[in-house]
Design an enzyme around this catalytic site. Structure first.
Site, PDB file in Angstrom:
ATOM      1  N   ASP A  85      -1.680  47.717  85.091  1.00 21.75           N
ATOM      2  CA  ASP A  85      -2.844  47.077  84.481  1.00 21.75           C
ATOM      3  C   ASP A  85      -3.298  45.858  85.314  1.00 21.75           C
ATOM      4  O   ASP A  85      -2.451  45.155  85.886  1.00 21.75           O
ATOM      5  CB  ASP A  85      -2.423  46.624  83.075  1.00 21.75           C
ATOM      6  CG  ASP A  85      -3.585  46.467  82.115  1.00 21.75           C
ATOM      7  OD1 ASP A  85      -4.708  46.844  82.474  1.00 21.75           O
ATOM      8  OD2 ASP A  85      -3.349  45.974  80.979  1.00 21.75           O
ATOM      9  N   HIS A  87      -9.574  39.556  75.605  1.00 19.97           N
ATOM     10  CA  HIS A  87      -8.114  39.662  75.553  1.00 19.97           C
ATOM     11  C   HIS A  87      -7.582  38.687  74.508  1.00 19.97           C
ATOM     12  O   HIS A  87      -8.149  37.621  74.314  1.00 19.97           O
ATOM     13  CB  HIS A  87      -7.494  39.305  76.908  1.00 19.97           C
ATOM     14  CG  HIS A  87      -7.638  40.384  77.942  1.00 19.97           C
ATOM     15  ND1 HIS A  87      -8.075  40.130  79.214  1.00 19.97           N
ATOM     16  CD2 HIS A  87      -7.389  41.712  77.881  1.00 19.97           C
ATOM     17  CE1 HIS A  87      -8.075  41.260  79.895  1.00 19.97           C
ATOM     18  NE2 HIS A  87      -7.670  42.236  79.122  1.00 19.97           N
ATOM     19  N   GLY A 130      -8.714  44.664  75.245  1.00 23.88           N
ATOM     20  CA  GLY A 130      -8.744  43.755  74.092  1.00 23.88           C
ATOM     21  C   GLY A 130      -9.156  44.467  72.812  1.00 23.88           C
ATOM     22  O   GLY A 130      -9.876  43.927  71.985  1.00 23.88           O
ATOM     23  N   ALA A 131      -8.660  45.703  72.640  1.00 25.68           N
ATOM     24  CA  ALA A 131      -9.049  46.476  71.450  1.00 25.68           C
ATOM     25  C   ALA A 131      -8.340  45.983  70.189  1.00 25.68           C
ATOM     26  O   ALA A 131      -8.784  46.285  69.080  1.00 25.68           O
ATOM     27  CB  ALA A 131      -8.767  47.957  71.664  1.00 25.68           C
ATOM     28  N   SER A 132      -7.243  45.223  70.357  1.00 24.28           N
ATOM     29  CA  SER A 132      -6.571  44.655  69.186  1.00 24.28           C
ATOM     30  C   SER A 132      -7.571  43.832  68.395  1.00 24.28           C
ATOM     31  O   SER A 132      -8.195  42.928  68.941  1.00 24.28           O
ATOM     32  CB  SER A 132      -5.416  43.735  69.615  1.00 24.28           C
ATOM     33  OG  SER A 132      -4.383  44.462  70.229  1.00 24.28           O
ATOM     34  N   ASN A 187      -7.455  49.651  75.263  1.00 25.92           N
ATOM     35  CA  ASN A 187      -6.184  48.986  75.585  1.00 25.92           C
ATOM     36  C   ASN A 187      -5.730  48.065  74.463  1.00 25.92           C
ATOM     37  O   ASN A 187      -6.512  47.229  73.980  1.00 25.92           O
ATOM     38  CB  ASN A 187      -6.342  48.146  76.856  1.00 25.92           C
ATOM     39  CG  ASN A 187      -6.385  48.992  78.113  1.00 25.92           C
ATOM     40  OD1 ASN A 187      -6.670  50.196  78.060  1.00 25.92           O
ATOM     41  ND2 ASN A 187      -6.110  48.382  79.254  1.00 25.92           N
ATOM     42  N   THR A 213      -2.111  42.720  72.263  1.00 31.29           N
ATOM     43  CA  THR A 213      -1.833  41.637  71.314  1.00 31.29           C
ATOM     44  C   THR A 213      -1.198  42.109  70.006  1.00 31.29           C
ATOM     45  O   THR A 213      -0.160  41.586  69.582  1.00 31.29           O
ATOM     46  CB  THR A 213      -3.135  40.880  70.992  1.00 31.29           C
ATOM     47  OG1 THR A 213      -3.715  40.461  72.223  1.00 31.29           O
ATOM     48  CG2 THR A 213      -2.858  39.669  70.125  1.00 31.29           C
TER      49      THR A 213
HETATM   50 ZN   LIG Z   1      -6.906  44.067  79.804  1.00 28.75          ZN
END
Ligand SMILES: [Zn+2]
Length: 283
Positions: free
Chosen positions: A81, A182, A211-213, A232, A235
């Site tokens: 990543d 992020h 930063g899909a969290s 992705n 977190t």
């Molecule tokens: Zn990332």
């Protein structure tokens, strides 16, 4: 079975869904993610952070994750990543990563292109390359996200650059900045659907949302319809495991317990998160 990341993502998009990618700092979490993927019958991506990959033991972790991917009963890919260092990229690929995010998004536009082109020249045609255009706010490895001002217009992917960028880099996936950040979101994430739509009509390669969290499930499903084939997560998975360990540790006496019970809690937390994410994305 280990699968090319672009093939995994493309076939998911054909089913109308995205593939979740999970940052794995350790083997326990990776085992849990692959376990959840196998139980759901769906593919998943194991991400290794560049700081992890830059250490000798990080390279051993990549080798272990590759072995895990090879042995999995569902498609699994291993990706380095957010890498900027060509040496780290080469080491990670030699250790077993089959995909790299060559991330020059913090560099001037031409330098970003040059990094991806250099990565391709160094790594060869078989390594799947993701590139990133736009400046994503927040810190990948920490829970301090940017607030909504982090998703300011200045950091958004400039859709007018997309065709040129994809053509000149030859990237197979494109990470975009469309209000995603992020780390933790302060307040509700405000995705710029207009920008995402504009990007999606300018390139046919799959798009990636970092930063899909914290982004609601229905928005991730909606994004998949706009060619976002990889999302992705770091977190939520990381902080979920840490919260579980904090809760469980006081009950574990150092002189009387083995580690297996604690690892069991760790595994269950990571597996539940991965399973929930997989179910969400494919519903
Ligand atoms: Zn990332």
């Amino acid at each position: 079975m280990r699968t090319r990341l672009d093939h995994l993502v493309t076939s998911a998009l054909q089913q109308g869904s995205a593939v979740p990618a999970f940052t794995c700092y350790d083997f326990t979490t990776a085992l849990a993610v692959v376990g959840a993927a196998e139980e759901s019958g769906l593919g998943a991506i194991l991400l290794v952070a560049p700081k992890t990959a830059a250490t000798p033991n990080g390279l051993r972790l990549i080798s272990a994750l590759r072995g895990l991917a090879d042995a999995a009963s569902v498609p699994v890919a291993v990706q380095l990543d957010h890498a900027m260092d060509l040496n780290v990229m080469a080491d990670a690929v030699a250790a077993g990563a089959d995909s790299v995010l060559a991330d020059g998004s913090s560099l001037p536009y031409e330098d970003n292109i040059a990094l991806v082109v250099s990565a391709r020249a160094l790594l060869g045609p078989d390594v799947v390359l993701e590139a990133e255009l736009g400046d994503l706010a927040g810190d990948e490895d920490r829970a301090f996200g940017a607030d909504k001002s982090g998703a300011s217009v200045a950091g958004l992917t400039d859709s007018a650059q997309v065709e040129d960028f994809v053509a000149r880099t030859g990237a197979q996936l494109l990470a975009v900045a469309v209000g995603n950040v992020h780390g933790k979101y302060k307040g509700d994430p405000q995705l710029r659907w207009d920008v995402l739509q504009d990007i999606a009509v300018r390139t046919h390669i799959p798009l990636v949302l970092h930063g899909a969290s914290g982004i609601p499930a229905e928005e991730l499903v909606k994004a998949a319809a706009m060619n976002v084939g990889k999302v992705n997560f770091n977190t939520e998975l990381r902080t979920g495991v840490l919260a579980t360990l904090q809760k469980q540790l006081p009950g574990h006496r150092a002189d009387g317990e083995n580690l297996q019970a604690l690892l069991g809690h760790w595994t269950r937390t990571a597996k539940d998160f991965a399973a929930g994410t997989l179910a969400t994305l494919t519903r």
